[in-house]
Design an enzyme around this catalytic site. Sequence first.
Site, PDB file in Angstrom:
ATOM      1  N   ARG A   1     -17.085  20.219  22.467  1.00 50.36           N
ATOM      2  CA  ARG A   1     -16.329  19.099  22.691  1.00 50.36           C
ATOM      3  C   ARG A   1     -16.620  18.764  24.198  1.00 50.36           C
ATOM      4  NH1 ARG A   1     -15.984  14.825  21.586  1.00 50.36           N
ATOM      5  NH2 ARG A   1     -13.371  14.380  21.101  1.00 50.36           N
ATOM      6  N   TYR A  24     -18.982  36.256  13.666  1.00 48.03           N
ATOM      7  CA  TYR A  24     -20.198  36.742  13.269  1.00 48.03           C
ATOM      8  C   TYR A  24     -20.387  38.317  13.581  1.00 48.03           C
ATOM      9  CZ  TYR A  24     -22.307  31.931  12.297  1.00 48.03           C
ATOM     10  OH  TYR A  24     -22.188  30.602  11.992  1.00 48.03           O
ATOM     11  N   TRP A  80     -10.931  19.595   6.018  1.00 45.42           N
ATOM     12  CA  TRP A  80      -9.930  20.348   5.956  1.00 45.42           C
ATOM     13  C   TRP A  80      -8.905  19.995   7.011  1.00 45.42           C
ATOM     14  CZ3 TRP A  80      -8.577  23.546  10.032  1.00 45.42           C
ATOM     15  CH2 TRP A  80      -9.621  23.893  11.050  1.00 45.42           C
ATOM     16  N   GLN A 137     -20.598  13.885  10.627  1.00 50.35           N
ATOM     17  CA  GLN A 137     -20.969  13.400   9.222  1.00 50.35           C
ATOM     18  C   GLN A 137     -22.875  13.579   9.086  1.00 50.35           C
ATOM     19  OE1 GLN A 137     -18.093   9.829  10.113  1.00 50.35           O
ATOM     20  NE2 GLN A 137     -19.370   9.485   8.362  1.00 50.35           N
TER      21      GLN A 137
END
Length: 673
Positions: free
Chosen positions: A290, A168, A579, A341
């Site tokens: 993670r 950003y 991707w 998801q």
Amino acid sequence: METYRNLLSPLRVAGVELPNRMVMGAMHTRIEMLDRPYERLAAFYARRAEGEIGLIMTGGYSPTPEGVMDESGLVLDREEQLEAHRQVTSGIRKAGGRVALQILHAGRYAKLAGCVAPSALRARINAFTPRALATDEVWGLVESFARTAGLAREAGYAGVEIMGSEGYLINEFTSAITNLREDEFGGSFEARVRFPLEIVKAVRARAGGDFIVIFRISAMDLMEGGMTGAEVAGFARLIEAAGADIINTGIGWHEAAVPTIAAAVPRGAWVAAVRNVKQAVSIPVMASNRINTPDVAEEMIASGAADLVSMARPLLADPDFAKKLRLGLKAEINTCIACNQGCLDLIFTGKTATCLLNPRAGHELDFPSGLAETRKKIAVVGGGAAGMAFAVNAAERGHQVRLYEASQELGGQLNLAKKVPGKNEFNELLRYFKVMLEKLKVDIRLGAAVNVEELKAGNFDEIVVATGAVPRRPKIVGIDHPKVVDYAEFLSGRKTVGQTVAILGAGGIGFCVAETLVGDPAESLETEVFQKLWGVVSDASTPGGVLRAEEAGKAPRTVYMLQRRNEPFGKKLGKTTGWIQKARLKKAGVVMISGATYEAIDDEGLRYTVDGKACVLKVDHVVLCAGQVSERGIAAELQQAGLKVQLIGGAESAEDLDALRAIDQATRLAVRI
Ligand code: NAP
């Protein structure tokens, strides 16, 4: 018993007492798109505060209108906006929590015609080219960040996080890739870091000493030509000197070609980059990305790599993460499986975030809590994702639930998903369901298909059928040839395949099968294997911490994927993970064939035509991934016998079925029944 001594120890920062080291990381949720947005936001955050998270970070608020992510983005730049924010901060305070506001200027990632950046260079993930800021505008932005911090203080926030990572605006200033300026904000390293240093100083001056100032640094850009580890360490020291209280770590720009938070990334994979920052400074450092289990989080602190741990998606999955840990109920934590998801994939397609594991997330006002008025006796037929989710939620409401599963094992298709490289986290979901079913005393009957007589004799008030879906067998000549294996047979290990394989169908399941055929389970489990695959280097001197992507070693098999549609592969895959799946298969040399008409499967292999041209793939096996059909045998028999049934999950519809829909539907029925 594990004590999680480090995670559960308090920390005092800028006069604010944090009760533990667990922080809910900033997430843009798009809750503001729903009705009653601030009431919903207040409920969403208050629920996490009740769960005893040490500190909550809001999603990003831009200091100026052109710094928002897109037209629907949020700005905090005026007094009139404070009343809505006070609803949020007071709700969190009442629930016993603390909250900091993230200040995020999207720079050249803003999906707006008027976006701005240090230089007029378009990001490959944005259609809009930014306008280069004039020098006085840059100084004006420093003031805007300070103004937003001052407003945040007035609104009752305990601090701010200045977003300086992920590519950003601030990151665009600090990197030579995106900063080609020739004024005092460009050129040398010292000039490129001037913008964030001036912001930290101005924010500190405006907000005072008893207000937490966090700076999120790009601990690794994962962009060729980005900052080296040594430069990141030097920059961290300057941020500390400028007056920050905590440094949070971000990993990778959004446009980087390396996965950073998806399940393809091993847990705790970025620890070296965090430690690099920690070793450079004396203020507390926060690890992120993670970190999804108490063990990984505890190790981050115990090993000396960090002082605090930021978890964003894990707090969607389970708002009570910290509380359960304090109470010694670790096994009851609903662990984030990093699938994206229900959260990021929805956010990046313009929808409101929730969680595949926890449909209540983001929709707190829509789900009743507490016990049902009437305690019912309920039978659930099928112990996959839908059946287990229904059983847990119904039992939590006080119903007496019996769960029938025909096989010897609960889990249904989750037992297949967990075999796919990068989907091993599904083991956690299975663990959670099993622990909760036992705790809630659900009566589980495994190993025999239940019949109508038994269900009739049970005198159930409700029968819920969650028998799932089975692989579709398309009508192709030779479909019963021994070369043909369906995805369930292959993933379950009931059938093995040879060295050369054709995958027929290229939806989510076709991709999962291809990844299983060419991937190595270690690549999402072991950091070294992951780093080698994606070219990540955590040393002091490699710019951006990434090498030009190398070709992966030879794949263990030759794999072809086919689809009938004449369109690019993987169109229906997740926005934020598709991707990665495509890049992984490309590395392994998987051949993709669109527009195929399947003619026959015989001893030669798979015969098909493309554009009228007849072709043969001489393969050892053909794996069917041609969609699924609902399994409704028992439902039909029950209906014929005059019993009322409710269908959920794949049994209700196999079209576009996934665990997100199955668990959502099951949970909503359980709170209604
Ligand atoms: P899917 O996405 O609908 O794909 C089915 C594939 O089969 C398509 O490629 C389709 O392509 C082909 N097909 C359909 N009918 C056929 C026929 N009669 N003969 C030959 N080919 C046929 O479904 P899926 O792969 O079975 O996945 C099921 C659901 O699980 C999906 O919603 C998926 O998103 C979800 N899932 C998600 C993940 C994840 O990681 N998020 C992983 C696995 C599954 P053509 O019609 O072009 O041939």
